[in-house]
Scaffold this motif. Structure first.
Motif, PDB file in Angstrom:
ATOM      1  N   MET A 137      34.300  58.514  46.690  1.00 53.66           N
ATOM      2  CA  MET A 137      34.180  60.091  47.597  1.00 53.66           C
ATOM      3  C   MET A 137      32.545  59.683  47.938  1.00 53.66           C
ATOM      4  O   MET A 137      31.393  59.605  47.149  1.00 53.66           O
ATOM      5  CB  MET A 137      33.709  60.831  46.362  1.00 53.66           C
ATOM      6  CG  MET A 137      33.876  62.511  46.618  1.00 53.66           C
ATOM      7  SD  MET A 137      35.582  62.756  47.204  1.00 53.66           S
ATOM      8  CE  MET A 137      35.447  64.716  47.228  1.00 53.66           C
ATOM      9  N   PRO A 138      31.961  60.542  49.691  1.00 53.88           N
ATOM     10  CA  PRO A 138      31.647  60.663  50.091  1.00 53.88           C
ATOM     11  C   PRO A 138      30.427  61.243  49.141  1.00 53.88           C
ATOM     12  O   PRO A 138      30.729  62.492  48.685  1.00 53.88           O
ATOM     13  CB  PRO A 138      31.342  60.727  51.653  1.00 53.88           C
ATOM     14  CG  PRO A 138      33.364  61.105  52.318  1.00 53.88           C
ATOM     15  CD  PRO A 138      33.729  61.500  50.612  1.00 53.88           C
ATOM     16  N   ALA A 139      29.589  60.945  49.360  1.00 53.96           N
ATOM     17  CA  ALA A 139      28.075  62.000  49.145  1.00 53.96           C
ATOM     18  C   ALA A 139      27.733  62.847  49.942  1.00 53.96           C
ATOM     19  O   ALA A 139      28.192  62.838  51.529  1.00 53.96           O
ATOM     20  CB  ALA A 139      26.348  61.005  48.855  1.00 53.96           C
ATOM     21  N   ARG A 140      27.731  64.782  49.835  1.00 55.68           N
ATOM     22  CA  ARG A 140      27.510  65.180  50.922  1.00 55.68           C
ATOM     23  C   ARG A 140      26.160  66.279  50.076  1.00 55.68           C
ATOM     24  O   ARG A 140      26.270  66.182  48.845  1.00 55.68           O
ATOM     25  CB  ARG A 140      28.489  66.099  50.428  1.00 55.68           C
ATOM     26  CG  ARG A 140      28.381  67.430  51.367  1.00 55.68           C
ATOM     27  CD  ARG A 140      29.647  67.941  51.868  1.00 55.68           C
ATOM     28  NE  ARG A 140      29.940  69.453  52.352  1.00 55.68           N
ATOM     29  CZ  ARG A 140      28.828  69.641  53.189  1.00 55.68           C
ATOM     30  NH1 ARG A 140      28.083  68.887  54.291  1.00 55.68           N
ATOM     31  NH2 ARG A 140      28.760  71.309  53.407  1.00 55.68           N
ATOM     32  N   SER A 141      25.416  66.661  51.160  1.00 62.04           N
ATOM     33  CA  SER A 141      24.406  67.862  51.097  1.00 62.04           C
ATOM     34  C   SER A 141      25.093  69.298  50.538  1.00 62.04           C
ATOM     35  O   SER A 141      25.924  69.590  51.647  1.00 62.04           O
ATOM     36  CB  SER A 141      23.173  67.222  51.921  1.00 62.04           C
ATOM     37  OG  SER A 141      22.369  68.647  51.986  1.00 62.04           O
ATOM     38  N   THR A 142      24.512  69.379  49.165  1.00 63.28           N
ATOM     39  CA  THR A 142      24.970  70.672  49.112  1.00 63.28           C
ATOM     40  C   THR A 142      23.740  71.689  48.997  1.00 63.28           C
ATOM     41  O   THR A 142      23.865  72.588  48.221  1.00 63.28           O
ATOM     42  CB  THR A 142      25.767  70.557  48.043  1.00 63.28           C
ATOM     43  OG1 THR A 142      25.252  70.190  47.192  1.00 63.28           O
ATOM     44  CG2 THR A 142      26.838  70.006  48.431  1.00 63.28           C
ATOM     45  N   ASP A 143      22.991  71.013  49.054  1.00 67.85           N
ATOM     46  CA  ASP A 143      20.709  71.408  48.938  1.00 67.85           C
ATOM     47  C   ASP A 143      21.242  72.861  49.912  1.00 67.85           C
ATOM     48  O   ASP A 143      21.061  72.770  50.816  1.00 67.85           O
ATOM     49  CB  ASP A 143      20.361  71.160  49.417  1.00 67.85           C
ATOM     50  CG  ASP A 143      18.862  71.339  49.343  1.00 67.85           C
ATOM     51  OD1 ASP A 143      18.699  72.687  48.782  1.00 67.85           O
ATOM     52  OD2 ASP A 143      17.414  70.855  48.855  1.00 67.85           O
ATOM     53  N   PRO A 144      20.847  74.263  49.292  1.00 65.27           N
ATOM     54  CA  PRO A 144      20.923  75.677  49.893  1.00 65.27           C
ATOM     55  C   PRO A 144      19.649  76.103  50.418  1.00 65.27           C
ATOM     56  O   PRO A 144      19.458  76.471  51.283  1.00 65.27           O
ATOM     57  CB  PRO A 144      21.295  76.515  48.905  1.00 65.27           C
ATOM     58  CG  PRO A 144      20.714  75.902  47.446  1.00 65.27           C
ATOM     59  CD  PRO A 144      20.963  74.341  47.636  1.00 65.27           C
ATOM     60  N   ALA A 145      18.418  75.282  50.208  1.00 65.83           N
ATOM     61  CA  ALA A 145      16.979  75.252  50.681  1.00 65.83           C
ATOM     62  C   ALA A 145      17.349  74.461  51.760  1.00 65.83           C
ATOM     63  O   ALA A 145      16.010  74.435  52.862  1.00 65.83           O
ATOM     64  CB  ALA A 145      16.241  75.249  50.345  1.00 65.83           C
ATOM     65  N   ALA A 146      18.479  73.154  52.158  1.00 65.53           N
ATOM     66  CA  ALA A 146      18.247  72.781  53.468  1.00 65.53           C
ATOM     67  C   ALA A 146      17.629  73.696  55.296  1.00 65.53           C
ATOM     68  O   ALA A 146      18.265  74.460  55.092  1.00 65.53           O
ATOM     69  CB  ALA A 146      19.674  71.951  53.200  1.00 65.53           C
ATOM     70  N   SER A 147      17.123  72.818  55.742  1.00 64.89           N
ATOM     71  CA  SER A 147      15.911  73.691  56.473  1.00 64.89           C
ATOM     72  C   SER A 147      16.170  72.741  58.139  1.00 64.89           C
ATOM     73  O   SER A 147      17.683  71.976  58.205  1.00 64.89           O
ATOM     74  CB  SER A 147      15.295  73.634  56.851  1.00 64.89           C
ATOM     75  OG  SER A 147      13.918  72.731  57.028  1.00 64.89           O
ATOM     76  N   ALA A 148      16.289  73.517  59.188  1.00 63.96           N
ATOM     77  CA  ALA A 148      16.315  72.797  60.148  1.00 63.96           C
ATOM     78  C   ALA A 148      15.963  71.387  60.034  1.00 63.96           C
ATOM     79  O   ALA A 148      16.216  70.936  61.588  1.00 63.96           O
ATOM     80  CB  ALA A 148      15.678  73.779  61.625  1.00 63.96           C
ATOM     81  N   ASP A 149      15.086  71.074  59.483  1.00 61.55           N
ATOM     82  CA  ASP A 149      14.914  69.685  59.056  1.00 61.55           C
ATOM     83  C   ASP A 149      15.561  68.449  58.331  1.00 61.55           C
ATOM     84  O   ASP A 149      14.729  67.747  58.338  1.00 61.55           O
ATOM     85  CB  ASP A 149      12.456  69.041  59.189  1.00 61.55           C
ATOM     86  CG  ASP A 149      12.327  69.922  57.778  1.00 61.55           C
ATOM     87  OD1 ASP A 149      12.896  71.060  57.209  1.00 61.55           O
ATOM     88  OD2 ASP A 149      11.491  70.095  57.122  1.00 61.55           O
ATOM     89  N   THR A 150      16.487  69.304  58.832  1.00 63.48           N
ATOM     90  CA  THR A 150      17.428  68.229  57.759  1.00 63.48           C
ATOM     91  C   THR A 150      18.691  68.644  58.239  1.00 63.48           C
ATOM     92  O   THR A 150      19.200  69.450  58.987  1.00 63.48           O
ATOM     93  CB  THR A 150      17.576  69.278  56.124  1.00 63.48           C
ATOM     94  OG1 THR A 150      15.882  69.477  55.334  1.00 63.48           O
ATOM     95  CG2 THR A 150      18.499  68.272  55.136  1.00 63.48           C
ATOM     96  N   VAL A 151      19.180  67.257  57.852  1.00 64.64           N
ATOM     97  CA  VAL A 151      20.372  66.996  58.957  1.00 64.64           C
ATOM     98  C   VAL A 151      21.324  65.947  57.739  1.00 64.64           C
ATOM     99  O   VAL A 151      21.245  66.049  56.836  1.00 64.64           O
ATOM    100  CB  VAL A 151      20.933  66.233  60.302  1.00 64.64           C
ATOM    101  CG1 VAL A 151      19.782  66.687  61.518  1.00 64.64           C
ATOM    102  CG2 VAL A 151      19.762  64.887  59.818  1.00 64.64           C
TER     103      VAL A 151
END
Length: 167
Positions: A1-15
């Motif tokens: 299963m691929p890793a996935r970002s689920t951080d609700p604090a992700a911002s414009a400087d995160t992809v």
């Protein structure tokens, strides 16, 4: 299963970087966006796996940090690999189709060919040419296969010559 970002604090400087292979997500991981000038995209991310991957010529391990350079107009990505102590291990280069960024998602299609260049530039290895031959790309999409081989040749010339062009 691929890793996935689920951080609700992700911002414009995160992809999220999605590395695709044969139409499937090979891995997906969050990265800090450092640069996007419309042509080149640079991100930084820790080694995305929880375990060591020993290739024999280099070990990728927890604590390593990758500064990854992708282009919208080039058929490769260049990844600077740093150890946890900040020492440069070398450059791992993926032959890919040009990168596509759509908002917080950076998608890159891996075409199997890779190149490793050690930090001291004494070791330059062309990797996975057998995997590329078996991939079906040379017969299924000959134009893309030619572009991939040219990209690997270009990376090898940079590694053995003046160094990697990261601009």
């Amino acid at each position: 299963m691929p890793a996935r970002s689920t951080d609700p604090a992700a911002s414009a400087d995160t992809v999220d970087v999605a590395l695709m292979k044969a139409g499937r997500t090979k891995i997906r991981y969050p990265a800090r966006l450092l640069h996007d000038d419309g042509t080149r995209i640079t991100v930084r991310a820790p080694w995305a796996a929880p375990h060591v991957r020993d290739f024999g010529f280099v070990r990728f391990e927890p604590g390593d940090v990758f500064t990854e350079h992708y282009w919208r107009d080039r058929w490769y990505a260049i990844k600077e690999v740093y150890a946890a102590d900040g020492a440069l291990k070398g450059w791992y280069c993926d032959v890919t189709r040009p990168a596509v960024r759509s908002g917080p998602l950076l998608t890159v299609e891996d075409l199997d060919l890779d190149l490793w260049c050690s930090a001291d530039r004494t070791t330059v290895l062309r990797l996975d040419e057998d995997e590329f031959a078996r991939s079906g790309l040379p017969t299924g999409d000959p134009a893309a296969a030619r572009a991939a081989v040219r990209a690997l040749d270009e990376l090898a010339a940079m590694a053995e010559g003046p160094g990697f062009e990261l601009t």
